[in-house]
Structure formats: C-alpha cells, structure tokens
Design an enzyme around this catalytic site. Structure first.
Site, PDB file in Angstrom:
ATOM      1  N   GLY A 191       0.836  -1.186   0.030  1.00 13.67           N
ATOM      2  CA  GLY A 191       0.139   0.008   0.002  1.00 13.67           C
ATOM      3  C   GLY A 191       0.639   1.343  -0.100  1.00 13.67           C
ATOM      4  N   ILE A 220       5.430   2.635  -4.366  1.00  7.05           N
ATOM      5  CA  ILE A 220       5.792   1.805  -5.622  1.00  7.05           C
ATOM      6  C   ILE A 220       4.273   0.733  -5.853  1.00  7.05           C
ATOM      7  CG2 ILE A 220       6.938  -0.228  -6.467  1.00  7.05           C
ATOM      8  CD1 ILE A 220       8.435   2.386  -6.030  1.00  7.05           C
ATOM      9  N   ARG A 249      -2.497  -4.394   4.040  1.00  4.82           N
ATOM     10  CA  ARG A 249      -2.924  -4.987   5.369  1.00  4.82           C
ATOM     11  C   ARG A 249      -3.519  -3.878   6.187  1.00  4.82           C
ATOM     12  NH1 ARG A 249       2.459  -7.337   5.222  1.00  4.82           N
ATOM     13  NH2 ARG A 249       2.467  -9.625   5.419  1.00  4.82           N
ATOM     14  N   GLY A 273       8.290  -3.245   0.340  1.00  2.16           N
ATOM     15  CA  GLY A 273       9.526  -2.686   1.080  1.00  2.16           C
ATOM     16  C   GLY A 273      10.948  -3.486   0.633  1.00  2.16           C
ATOM     17  N   ASP A 323      19.630   5.765   1.038  1.00  4.90           N
ATOM     18  CA  ASP A 323      18.651   4.776   1.450  1.00  4.90           C
ATOM     19  C   ASP A 323      19.181   3.616   2.499  1.00  4.90           C
ATOM     20  OD1 ASP A 323      16.868   6.101  -0.041  1.00  4.90           O
ATOM     21  OD2 ASP A 323      16.463   4.381  -1.408  1.00  4.90           O
ATOM     22  N   THR A 327      15.009  10.273  -3.101  1.00  7.95           N
ATOM     23  CA  THR A 327      16.605  10.493  -3.818  1.00  7.95           C
ATOM     24  C   THR A 327      17.067  11.906  -3.597  1.00  7.95           C
ATOM     25  OG1 THR A 327      15.892   8.826  -5.678  1.00  7.95           O
ATOM     26  CG2 THR A 327      17.301  10.827  -6.237  1.00  7.95           C
ATOM     27  N   ALA A 329       6.269  13.083  -3.342  1.00  7.03           N
ATOM     28  CA  ALA A 329       5.102  12.987  -4.235  1.00  7.03           C
ATOM     29  C   ALA A 329       5.038  11.332  -4.348  1.00  7.03           C
ATOM     30  CB  ALA A 329       5.395  13.580  -5.577  1.00  7.03           C
ATOM     31  N   HIS A 351      -6.050  32.031 -12.003  1.00  6.84           N
ATOM     32  CA  HIS A 351      -7.254  31.420 -12.335  1.00  6.84           C
ATOM     33  C   HIS A 351      -7.368  31.161 -14.028  1.00  6.84           C
ATOM     34  CE1 HIS A 351     -11.593  30.668 -11.979  1.00  6.84           C
ATOM     35  NE2 HIS A 351     -11.588  31.575 -13.040  1.00  6.84           N
TER      36      HIS A 351
END
Length: 303
Positions: free
Chosen positions: A21, A24, A44, A107, A150, A158, A188, A283
C-alpha cells in the site's frame, strides 16, 4: 515479481495482484491499469499510504476504486499456488484471488550484507533491518566511515540522499560539520492522480502538541468532468493556531507534485495562513484553491 521484474515483462498479464500500500504499489497499480490490465491491489491496513495524512489517504483510496482497481483492505497474503495452465492463486486472509502475475511491493532492505563491502569486518554497526546506524551528521560507528541515502533507512527519497551527500561534502571537504535538514521535506506519489505533500500531517501536528486549524477542499476538476472521470482533487492546510504558521500542505490531484514544490519553499520560509490569504491566485487553476481557502473545516489538538 518485484518492481524490477515488472519493468522487464515479455508481455502484459491479463490480471495482476499487487501486494502493498505504499509508493511503488500505488504507482504500478496505476501503470498496469492504464495499460488495460485487470488490477487487484491489496494491503494490510485500512487505507493505503501509511504515514500520510488520513484525509489524503481516504481520497487516494476512493480514487483507486474510481479507476476500477479492485482494492482489498485489511488483507494479508498467505500462500501462492500455480495450476497446470500457469494461473496463480493467491490465498489471502479474505479469500482466494486468481491472477496471471503477482507483484510484491512491500518494501526493501538495505543491501549491506554483501561480503565485498566488508562493513561487518571493520565494525560498522547495523540495525535489525541491516541499515547502517549513523549519527545526526551521517557518521557511522567507525571513524572516517560515513553513510548517506537509503542504506541508512532514514528518509528514503532521492533528493534527501542528495541533501545528505551535500551535508557530507560540507562536513568532510569544507571542514564545516553540517547536519542534514529534515524539516519540511516535500514528497510525491505518482499514483493516478498523483499525491503531493509537505510538512506535518494533521495527526503529526496533534502528536507534536500543536493546536491546529484545518482547512480542506474537495472538488472535481473541470478537466476530469470534461473527460468523464469522477476523480476528486483534495487539498488541505494544517495551520498552527498560536502562530498562524502553515505546518502542512497536502494535495491529491493532477500536477500536485509540481504545485507542492513551490509551497515547500513557502513552508521553509515560515509562511503563515495570512501570507497564503494575501496571495493572488492564478485562475483558472487547481493551485489557486490553496490561497482562497477561507472557511475553517475544524480545529484539532490540545488547547
């Protein structure tokens, strides 16, 4: 398969189950659905994108269903069996799902166990998941060994790894010990439609002791209406009642990553709700909603 194999398929499956969830899982669900594959997404939790603002997660969940993705909440995988015709059956906590492919997006662990790295041999400490343990300056337990990105399992994005790398350069090359700045990191999720967010969620703000005013707006953009889609755009501001400072900006909708990048700069500069209210909108655009929200949805947190 994982996301690696999903990018190297010889042909598209007719049916795919995606387990997970997070970023990715949602992104690949949108990719496969857009290519005409029958997609089942299972996770889950009650909602996807654990750790994000709850209102945002609800909107994402609704939009997944509006895209005709079969969403299975509170669902855990138990076993996979393959029949003679290569059909896969995924046994889950809520019943069996038949598919031609099953992708796990649950993960990854840092790739630190490789013997050629020699980390354990020199005494670099790892946590239970294999991530390199570092201090606030990215220093490991071994002098002159630093780690960023990471592999440290801090904020696995990144641009954050780039920021940590530049802090390392300042510390080691320029001899000015520098901490990476983890405040107001924008991120994002390139789902359909995408998610953009920066700052604190409503839940995080309350947990940190803020008394907040919350402003929300939900609407169907004109382009979606003309295209016959019923997907909702959702926008939210979390504002500190005591200082009027905007603590969090959250959006689900087309171009949300592009829109939120600019608001990330505003939050780094300490923008207040008054600053937002005094800004002239463009607008017609979805982004103008952030500077025209005047009606408070609710107040939350300790008084």
């Amino acid at each position: 398969m994982t996301s690696d194999e999903a990018l190297a398929l010889d042909k598209l499956p007719d049916r795919i189950v995606i387990v997970g969830g997070g970023y990715i899982a949602l992104e690949f669900a949108g990719i496969f659905q857009g290519l005409g594959v029958n997609v089942t997404l299972m996770f889950r939790q009650d909602l996807p994108l654990r750790g994000f603002d709850t209102d945002l997660r609800k909107t994402v969940n609704d939009n997944l269903r509006r895209r005709n993705i079969d969403v299975r909440q509170n669902c855990s995988p138990l076993a996979i069996t393959r029949s003679e015709d290569d059909t896969l059956t995924l046994s889950t906590s809520s019943g069996d799902i038949h598919a031609d492919a099953i992708m796990f997006a649950t993960g990854r662990k840092p790739n630190t166990s490789r013997p050629d790295l020699g980390l354990l041999g020199i005494g670099v400490q790892l946590d239970a998941d294999g991530a390199i343990i570092v201090d606030e300056y990215s220093r490991t337990s071994v002098q002159n060994v630093w780690a960023v990105g990471d592999v440290t399992n801090r904020v696995n994005l990144t641009p954050v790894a780039l920021m940590e790398g530049m802090a390392f350069v300042s510390s080691v090359v320029d001899k000015q010990l520098t901490k990476p700045n983890y405040s107001n990191i924008p991120c994002a999720v390139f789902s359909q439609p995408p998610v953009g967010t920066v700052g604190l969620s409503e839940e995080q703000a309350v947990a940190q002791g803020y008394r907040c005013d919350v402003y929300c707006s939900e609407f169907t953009p004109m382009r979606s209406t003309l295209a016959g889609r019923q997907e909702k755009t959702f926008m939210k501001l979390v504002v500190d009642q005591a200082t009027d400072r905007v603590l969090g900006v959250h959006m689900v909708g087309v171009d949300s990553p592009e829109i939120l990048q600019g608001f990330a700069t505003a939050l780094q500069c300490g923008a207040t709700k008054k600053h937002f209210d005094s800004t002239v909108g463009i607008h017609p655009s979805s982004a103008e909603e952030f500077v025209t929200m005047r009606t408070k949805t609710r107040s939350v947190g300790n008084k």
